[in-house]
Motif scaffolding. Structure first.
Motif, PDB file in Angstrom:
ATOM      1  N   ASN A 102      -4.425  18.851 -14.465  1.00  0.00           N
ATOM      2  CA  ASN A 102      -5.006  17.537 -14.813  1.00  0.00           C
ATOM      3  C   ASN A 102      -6.529  17.543 -14.678  1.00  0.00           C
ATOM      4  OD1 ASN A 102      -4.826  17.841 -11.987  1.00  0.00           O
ATOM      5  ND2 ASN A 102      -4.981  15.639 -11.692  1.00  0.00           N
ATOM      6  N   SER A 103      -7.165  16.529 -15.241  1.00  0.00           N
ATOM      7  CA  SER A 103      -8.634  16.470 -15.189  1.00  0.00           C
ATOM      8  C   SER A 103      -9.143  16.357 -13.758  1.00  0.00           C
ATOM      9  CB  SER A 103      -9.131  15.285 -16.022  1.00  0.00           C
ATOM     10  OG  SER A 103      -8.661  14.069 -15.470  1.00  0.00           O
ATOM     11  N   GLY A 104      -8.384  15.698 -12.897  1.00  0.00           N
ATOM     12  CA  GLY A 104      -8.796  15.514 -11.506  1.00  0.00           C
ATOM     13  C   GLY A 104      -8.880  16.801 -10.706  1.00  0.00           C
ATOM     14  N   HIS A 105      -8.459  17.929 -11.260  1.00  0.00           N
ATOM     15  CA  HIS A 105      -8.583  19.194 -10.518  1.00  0.00           C
ATOM     16  C   HIS A 105     -10.052  19.499 -10.224  1.00  0.00           C
ATOM     17  CE1 HIS A 105      -9.962  21.131 -14.237  1.00  0.00           C
ATOM     18  NE2 HIS A 105     -10.352  22.115 -13.468  1.00  0.00           N
ATOM     19  N   LYS A 106     -10.943  18.896 -11.022  1.00  0.00           N
ATOM     20  CA  LYS A 106     -12.374  19.165 -10.831  1.00  0.00           C
ATOM     21  C   LYS A 106     -12.944  18.511  -9.577  1.00  0.00           C
ATOM     22  CE  LYS A 106     -13.419  19.413 -15.794  1.00  0.00           C
ATOM     23  NZ  LYS A 106     -12.791  18.339 -16.594  1.00  0.00           N
ATOM     24  N   ASP A 107     -12.280  17.474  -9.090  1.00  0.00           N
ATOM     25  CA  ASP A 107     -12.861  16.716  -7.982  1.00  0.00           C
ATOM     26  C   ASP A 107     -12.940  17.512  -6.686  1.00  0.00           C
ATOM     27  OD1 ASP A 107     -13.471  14.253  -9.288  1.00  0.00           O
ATOM     28  OD2 ASP A 107     -11.327  13.869  -9.420  1.00  0.00           O
ATOM     29  N   PHE A 108     -11.870  18.222  -6.355  1.00  0.00           N
ATOM     30  CA  PHE A 108     -11.864  18.940  -5.070  1.00  0.00           C
ATOM     31  C   PHE A 108     -11.466  20.410  -5.194  1.00  0.00           C
ATOM     32  CE2 PHE A 108     -10.564  14.441  -4.180  1.00  0.00           C
ATOM     33  CZ  PHE A 108     -11.804  14.024  -3.734  1.00  0.00           C
ATOM     34  N   GLN A 109     -10.570  20.738  -6.107  1.00  0.00           N
ATOM     35  CA  GLN A 109      -9.963  22.078  -6.130  1.00  0.00           C
ATOM     36  C   GLN A 109     -10.972  23.188  -6.429  1.00  0.00           C
ATOM     37  OE1 GLN A 109      -6.546  21.872  -8.787  1.00  0.00           O
ATOM     38  NE2 GLN A 109      -5.918  19.947  -7.858  1.00  0.00           N
ATOM     39  N   ALA A 124       0.834  -1.202   0.000  1.00  0.00           N
ATOM     40  CA  ALA A 124       0.000   0.000   0.000  1.00  0.00           C
ATOM     41  C   ALA A 124       0.864   1.246   0.000  1.00  0.00           C
ATOM     42  CB  ALA A 124      -0.898   0.018   1.242  1.00  0.00           C
ATOM     43  N   VAL A 125       0.276   2.329  -0.482  1.00  0.00           N
ATOM     44  CA  VAL A 125       0.957   3.622  -0.431  1.00  0.00           C
ATOM     45  C   VAL A 125      -0.057   4.683  -0.003  1.00  0.00           C
ATOM     46  CG1 VAL A 125       0.582   4.033  -2.911  1.00  0.00           C
ATOM     47  CG2 VAL A 125       2.408   5.255  -1.754  1.00  0.00           C
ATOM     48  N   THR A 126       0.380   5.612   0.826  1.00  0.00           N
ATOM     49  CA  THR A 126      -0.509   6.719   1.183  1.00  0.00           C
ATOM     50  C   THR A 126      -0.463   7.777   0.081  1.00  0.00           C
ATOM     51  OG1 THR A 126       1.221   7.822   2.481  1.00  0.00           O
ATOM     52  CG2 THR A 126      -0.270   6.372   3.685  1.00  0.00           C
ATOM     53  N   VAL A 127      -1.653   8.338  -0.221  1.00  0.00           N
ATOM     54  CA  VAL A 127      -1.794   9.276  -1.332  1.00  0.00           C
ATOM     55  C   VAL A 127      -2.583  10.495  -0.851  1.00  0.00           C
ATOM     56  CG1 VAL A 127      -2.788   9.571  -3.661  1.00  0.00           C
ATOM     57  CG2 VAL A 127      -1.729   7.387  -3.036  1.00  0.00           C
ATOM     58  N   ALA A 128      -2.153  11.680  -1.286  1.00  0.00           N
ATOM     59  CA  ALA A 128      -2.871  12.922  -0.969  1.00  0.00           C
ATOM     60  C   ALA A 128      -3.957  13.142  -2.023  1.00  0.00           C
ATOM     61  CB  ALA A 128      -1.904  14.094  -0.945  1.00  0.00           C
ATOM     62  N   PRO A 129      -5.160  13.559  -1.615  1.00  0.00           N
ATOM     63  CA  PRO A 129      -6.286  13.588  -2.562  1.00  0.00           C
ATOM     64  C   PRO A 129      -6.407  14.836  -3.421  1.00  0.00           C
ATOM     65  CG  PRO A 129      -7.050  14.178  -0.369  1.00  0.00           C
ATOM     66  CD  PRO A 129      -5.583  13.858  -0.243  1.00  0.00           C
ATOM     67  N   TYR A 130      -5.615  15.882  -3.155  1.00  0.00           N
ATOM     68  CA  TYR A 130      -5.886  17.202  -3.724  1.00  0.00           C
ATOM     69  C   TYR A 130      -6.012  17.202  -5.246  1.00  0.00           C
ATOM     70  CZ  TYR A 130      -5.736  22.315  -4.050  1.00  0.00           C
ATOM     71  OH  TYR A 130      -6.041  23.644  -4.305  1.00  0.00           O
ATOM     72  N   MET A 131      -5.257  16.361  -5.940  1.00  0.00           N
ATOM     73  CA  MET A 131      -5.248  16.377  -7.411  1.00  0.00           C
ATOM     74  C   MET A 131      -6.315  15.483  -8.041  1.00  0.00           C
ATOM     75  SD  MET A 131      -1.187  16.973  -8.229  1.00  0.00           S
ATOM     76  CE  MET A 131      -1.457  17.266  -9.977  1.00  0.00           C
ATOM     77  N   GLY A 132      -7.118  14.813  -7.220  1.00  0.00           N
ATOM     78  CA  GLY A 132      -8.297  14.124  -7.736  1.00  0.00           C
ATOM     79  C   GLY A 132      -8.068  12.772  -8.391  1.00  0.00           C
ATOM     80  N   GLU A 133      -9.096  12.325  -9.106  1.00  0.00           N
ATOM     81  CA  GLU A 133      -9.189  10.931  -9.544  1.00  0.00           C
ATOM     82  C   GLU A 133      -8.004  10.429 -10.354  1.00  0.00           C
ATOM     83  OE1 GLU A 133     -12.818   9.953 -11.604  1.00  0.00           O
ATOM     84  OE2 GLU A 133     -12.313   7.821 -11.678  1.00  0.00           O
TER      85      GLU A 133
END
Lengths: 276, 276
Positions: free
Chosen positions: B151-158, A120-129
């Motif tokens: 990136n596209s994931g910027h839409k999820d939280f930012q 497993a690796v811990t990941v920060a969510p800020y940049m999304g999917e």
């Protein structure tokens, strides 16, 4: 390691303890300085002394990187030394655009390329999917996403209201559409025990990685009151409280004593919850 | 390197180009494979070919870590090869609790300990103030905080609404209380040119690191229309568009040609804005 195997390890060892391997040269016992790689020797002796009491080891990459490329080699050798039946977590808090997260996934999961194959690796969510997705392409490997952390800075953004719920709740809600509880865990700090109830409403089936017990002041009983689920669902981490329990030649025995206290407390909790 | 010195470099070179050094073994020219460290040789030739045209180099750590500890050594040797008058950015997207972020700060800023002394490191904001603070204890070293990514994931939280403003705006507002524009920059993706106007309202004096020009589809003219300030205030990054411009023995010349095109475009922009 998959979820069923992880729970089986927890039942067998009567423990859901994760030991954080976060060594700094200044704090390790002086008699180890004679070794070619004192940090590796420190880790090896800690692993030997605690491997029957814990189900996971979690080296935080920062402590190794800070020693330059030789530190990265120490991390690699430490990972190799951990027995195969123990869940390994690279506490790296990574996350980047898709093609770059794919590189981080290789770093921690692709043993042939990087010599390391963490579970497993811990990941920060800020940049999304798309920053999380590449880690999910590895079978039986896990993303542990930051939700509610144990530090004071969690107040700055994680608890902001975002359309009727706090940001960390939105992170859990949104990300639970990206992967199942078979590949996704969340970091929830033990210093926020009162919020475990809310987390469990949103993520009833997920494992939670819980730092903050011990040096950071969190209580194991508080965490378990709301955090346990029918697969245990908790990996409770202790780093400094175990690895620096002693500073002399008996440091590994002192570490074992502290780990044993936590394991025994966990055994009682698992018995009470009829999970063993 | 401080802000005044960075602007002086921009004026001298008539460029605010940052070259992203994100190599993967599969994509580098075949004739380099004979070297002991092909990636290092690739980077060295790229640096030789572009160092008069850019003001910054930005290796993304993921690409090095994915090659294991030897890759980390390649990153170290790459950093050492970059001339002193060029701003160096470790694109690492780190961030952890205070005592751990202090380790990451040593990793990238403390040359005596880690053999690397970058000018700046990219940091993810999710864990808040104490995850950023330790990086600010180094004089003339910079935190480049993720605000709005490409990136596209910027839409999820930012872009979530958080009390009347979007999360990335709150990140800028809150973090601008942690440090001045002399130690803090923001990452703002070039694919979001329309949002530069809003960013500049919140951070008029800060440098912005702008990825996404080139392979990711952003336009330099769009970025500059709203992004320039009276110290230039922009570092525009191109990675794949430059380093993979050619795949043969002339890869470095091809890379230079692409860098030169961007430098010449930047020179015109700086002239029009009366910054040179």
């Amino acid at each position: 390691m998959n979820k069923r195997e992880l729970f089986a390890q927890i039942q067998e060892k009567k423990s859901f303890l994760c030991v954080g391997l976060d060594p700094v040269m200044e704090n390790i016992p002086k008699h180890l300085l004679k070794y070619e790689d004192p940090i590796l020797e420190f880790n090896k002796q800690l692993i030997d002394a605690t491997k029957d009491l814990c189900v996971a080891y979690k080296p935080n990459t920062a402590f190794y990187e800070s020693m330059g490329w030789k530190g990265w080699r120490t991390l690699t050798e430490t990972w190799k030394y951990i027995p195969e039946n123990i869940f390994t977590i690279a506490d790296a808090k990574r996350g980047d655009i898709g093609n770059t997260s794919a590189m981080y996934a290789e770093t921690f999961f692709n043993r042939e390329k990087s010599e390391m194959g963490f579970d497993a690796v811990t990941v920060a969510p800020y940049m999304g999917e798309d920053s999380v997705g590449p880690f999910l392409n590895y079978k039986d490997k896990w993303v542990i996403l930051l939700a509610l952390t144990s530090n004071s800075g969690h107040k700055d953004f994680q608890v902001l209201e975002t359309g009727g719920q706090k940001l960390y709740e939105t992170v859990i809600n949104t990300s639970s559409g990206w992967a199942t509880a078979d590949q996704l865990m969340y970091v929830v700090g033990a210093t926020r025990a009162e919020e475990f109830k809310q987390v469990r409403k949103l993520a009833p089936d997920h494992f939670l990685l819980v730092p903050g017990v011990g040096a950071q002041g969190g209580s194991l009983a508080d965490v378990c009151e709301y955090g346990l689920n029918d697969s245990c669902g908790l990996l409770v981490n202790s780093s400094r409280g175990i690895i620096y329990a002693g500073k002399g030649e008996d440091f590994a025995e002192r570490a074992r004593e502290e780990a044993l206290k936590l394991q025994q407390e966990m055994e009682q909790i698992l018995l009470s919850a009829e999970l063993i």
